[in-house]
Enzyme design. Structure first.
Site, PDB file in Angstrom:
ATOM      1  N   GLY A  32      -7.099   2.215   0.593  1.00 21.05           N
ATOM      2  CA  GLY A  32      -8.013   1.358   1.360  1.00 21.05           C
ATOM      3  C   GLY A  32      -7.341   0.695   2.537  1.00 21.05           C
ATOM      4  N   ALA A  33      -7.963  -0.387   3.046  1.00 20.47           N
ATOM      5  CA  ALA A  33      -7.535  -1.041   4.294  1.00 20.47           C
ATOM      6  C   ALA A  33      -7.404   0.037   5.381  1.00 20.47           C
ATOM      7  CB  ALA A  33      -6.231  -1.810   4.107  1.00 20.47           C
ATOM      8  N   HIS A  38      -5.616   6.680   8.688  1.00 16.14           N
ATOM      9  CA  HIS A  38      -6.477   7.289   7.659  1.00 16.14           C
ATOM     10  C   HIS A  38      -7.605   8.094   8.312  1.00 16.14           C
ATOM     11  CE1 HIS A  38      -5.058   3.545   5.481  1.00 16.14           C
ATOM     12  NE2 HIS A  38      -4.671   4.507   4.662  1.00 16.14           N
ATOM     13  N   GLU A 149       2.146  11.891   7.859  1.00 17.66           N
ATOM     14  CA  GLU A 149       3.596  12.124   7.990  1.00 17.66           C
ATOM     15  C   GLU A 149       4.401  10.827   8.081  1.00 17.66           C
ATOM     16  OE1 GLU A 149       4.386  14.955  11.108  1.00 17.66           O
ATOM     17  OE2 GLU A 149       3.377  16.562  10.006  1.00 17.66           O
ATOM     18  N   LYS A 150       3.728   9.687   8.252  1.00 16.10           N
ATOM     19  CA  LYS A 150       4.497   8.424   8.224  1.00 16.10           C
ATOM     20  C   LYS A 150       5.224   8.325   6.876  1.00 16.10           C
ATOM     21  CE  LYS A 150       2.738   4.286   7.452  1.00 16.10           C
ATOM     22  NZ  LYS A 150       3.534   3.763   6.319  1.00 16.10           N
ATOM     23  N   ASP A 151       4.520   8.746   5.823  1.00 14.50           N
ATOM     24  CA  ASP A 151       5.114   8.767   4.482  1.00 14.50           C
ATOM     25  C   ASP A 151       5.610  10.192   4.214  1.00 14.50           C
ATOM     26  OD1 ASP A 151       4.342   5.999   3.507  1.00 14.50           O
ATOM     27  OD2 ASP A 151       2.395   6.791   4.103  1.00 14.50           O
ATOM     28  N   VAL A 177      -0.039   8.525  13.228  1.00 18.21           N
ATOM     29  CA  VAL A 177      -0.783   7.894  14.327  1.00 18.21           C
ATOM     30  C   VAL A 177      -0.075   6.582  14.659  1.00 18.21           C
ATOM     31  CG1 VAL A 177      -3.009   6.940  15.062  1.00 18.21           C
ATOM     32  CG2 VAL A 177      -2.943   8.933  13.553  1.00 18.21           C
ATOM     33  N   SER A 186       0.015   1.148   9.866  1.00 17.06           N
ATOM     34  CA  SER A 186       0.191   0.930   8.434  1.00 17.06           C
ATOM     35  C   SER A 186      -0.700  -0.231   8.023  1.00 17.06           C
ATOM     36  CB  SER A 186       1.654   0.576   8.139  1.00 17.06           C
ATOM     37  OG  SER A 186       1.749  -0.063   6.887  1.00 17.06           O
ATOM     38  N   ARG A 188       0.048  -2.475   6.177  1.00 16.12           N
ATOM     39  CA  ARG A 188       0.865  -3.693   6.079  1.00 16.12           C
ATOM     40  C   ARG A 188       1.079  -4.378   7.427  1.00 16.12           C
ATOM     41  NH1 ARG A 188       3.329  -0.240   2.296  1.00 16.12           N
ATOM     42  NH2 ARG A 188       3.422  -1.081   0.180  1.00 16.12           N
TER      43      ARG A 188
HETATM   44  O1  PAF Z   1      -0.178   6.829   0.723  1.00 13.32           O
HETATM   45  C1  PAF Z   1      -0.926   6.145  -0.017  1.00 13.32           C
HETATM   46  O2  PAF Z   1      -1.804   5.433   0.434  1.00 13.32           O
HETATM   47  C2  PAF Z   1      -0.702   6.193  -1.537  1.00 13.32           C
HETATM   48  O3  PAF Z   1       0.639   6.307  -1.837  1.00 13.32           O
HETATM   49  C3  PAF Z   1      -1.518   7.277  -2.230  1.00 13.32           C
HETATM   50  C4  PAF Z   1      -1.113   8.664  -1.774  1.00 13.32           C
HETATM   51  C5  PAF Z   1      -3.008   7.065  -1.953  1.00 13.32           C
HETATM   52  C6  PAF Z   1      -1.316   7.205  -3.754  1.00 13.32           C
HETATM   53  O4  PAF Z   1      -1.694   5.965  -4.279  1.00 13.32           O
END
Ligand code: PAF
Length: 254
Positions: A32-33, A38, A149-151, A177, A186, A188
């Site tokens: 969310g957020a 996203h 790809e940030k994560d 992005v 992010s 956060r």
């Molecule tokens: O990247 C995220 O937002 C989370 O780690 C995910 C993949 C939704 C799993 O909780």
């Protein structure tokens, strides 16, 4: 209008419906957020599939720091509006008791990459991520699932898990992005003060302009960042830092 599904059993009924079975399904798991990062994942899923499913679940098992979980932004009304505007078909909103009926007795662990970078500083984090993603992939049974790809470390671990456990969903990465000033989007970021939001741009700037981790670390620390790591693995430089207690991560291909 996005259809909201709150239980696994309800989702399983939808999954058996003829449209779902015959069409191509794209899945975007989130906590969310929702922000433009996203929305880029959702856009790609919409372009590549007939049906798009988004999940929102703030997964407690991946938060090693209790205060990070407590402060995680929840903006469900705004999220739903964005999903409606993007014409997302289904929003899956599971709850802890149903998703973790075993109370986390069973979990997924990867033993190499998950111990490095973020994994070295956030014990148990990737076990929580992999476990919840495997549950969600098994429920949603999409053709494709999209991750930012940030994560990048998370993306690699999920891709490896899906291959190892023969999950019939292709794991797709989508480029990071960034805001106009280069900071990776992010959920956060909203917790940064105005002053530190400006300062935060130094982090991506240094990752983009130097390949000497020690030099980048020294410059960030001089500017008041707390640095978890700046490290090169293969062809990418990865970093994780804190500004006033807010954790930022990023990576750049070198
Ligand atoms: O990247 C995220 O937002 C989370 O780690 C995910 C993949 C939704 C799993 O909780």
């Amino acid at each position: 209008m996005t259809k909201i599904i709150k239980t696994v059993s309800e989702f399983l009924i939808i999954r058996e419906s003829s449209n779902y079975v015959n069409d191509s399904v794209g899945f975007v798991p989130t906590m969310g957020a929702l922000h433009a990062g996203h929305m880029a994942l959702i856009k790609k899923s919409k372009e590549e599939n007939d049906i798009t499913v988004v999940s929102i679940f703030v997964n407690p098992t991946q938060f090693n720091d209790k205060s990070d979980l407590e402060n995680y932004p929840i903006t469900l009304t705004e999220d739903l509006q964005k999903l409606n505007e993007a014409d997302v078909d289904f929003l899956f909103l599971p709850n802890y008791n149903e998703l973790y009926a075993d109370n986390y007795k069973y979990s997924v662990t990867e033993n190499e990459l998950s111990k490095k970078l973020c994994g070295a500083f956030r014990p148990g984090h990737f076990d929580g991520v992999l476990t919840v993603v495997l549950k969600l992939l098994n429920i949603v049974r999409a053709n494709f699932a999209y991750f930012g790809e940030k994560d990048y470390q998370q993306y690699l671990l999920i891709k490896g898990m899906a291959e190892s456990f023969f999950v019939n969903t292709e794991i797709v990465s989508v480029p990071t992005v960034r805001d106009k000033d280069g900071l990776a989007l992010s959920s956060r970021n909203v917790r940064l003060s105005k002053e530190n939001r400006v300062k935060a741009t130094l982090f991506p700037q240094l990752l983009n302009h130097s390949v000497v981790p020690e030099k980048i670390r020294a410059m960030l620390e001089e500017d008041g960042f707390k640095v978890d790591y700046i490290e090169i693995i293969e062809d990418r430089i990865f970093g994780a830092v804190y500004l006033e207690g807010v954790r930022l991560i990023d990576n750049v291909k070198i």
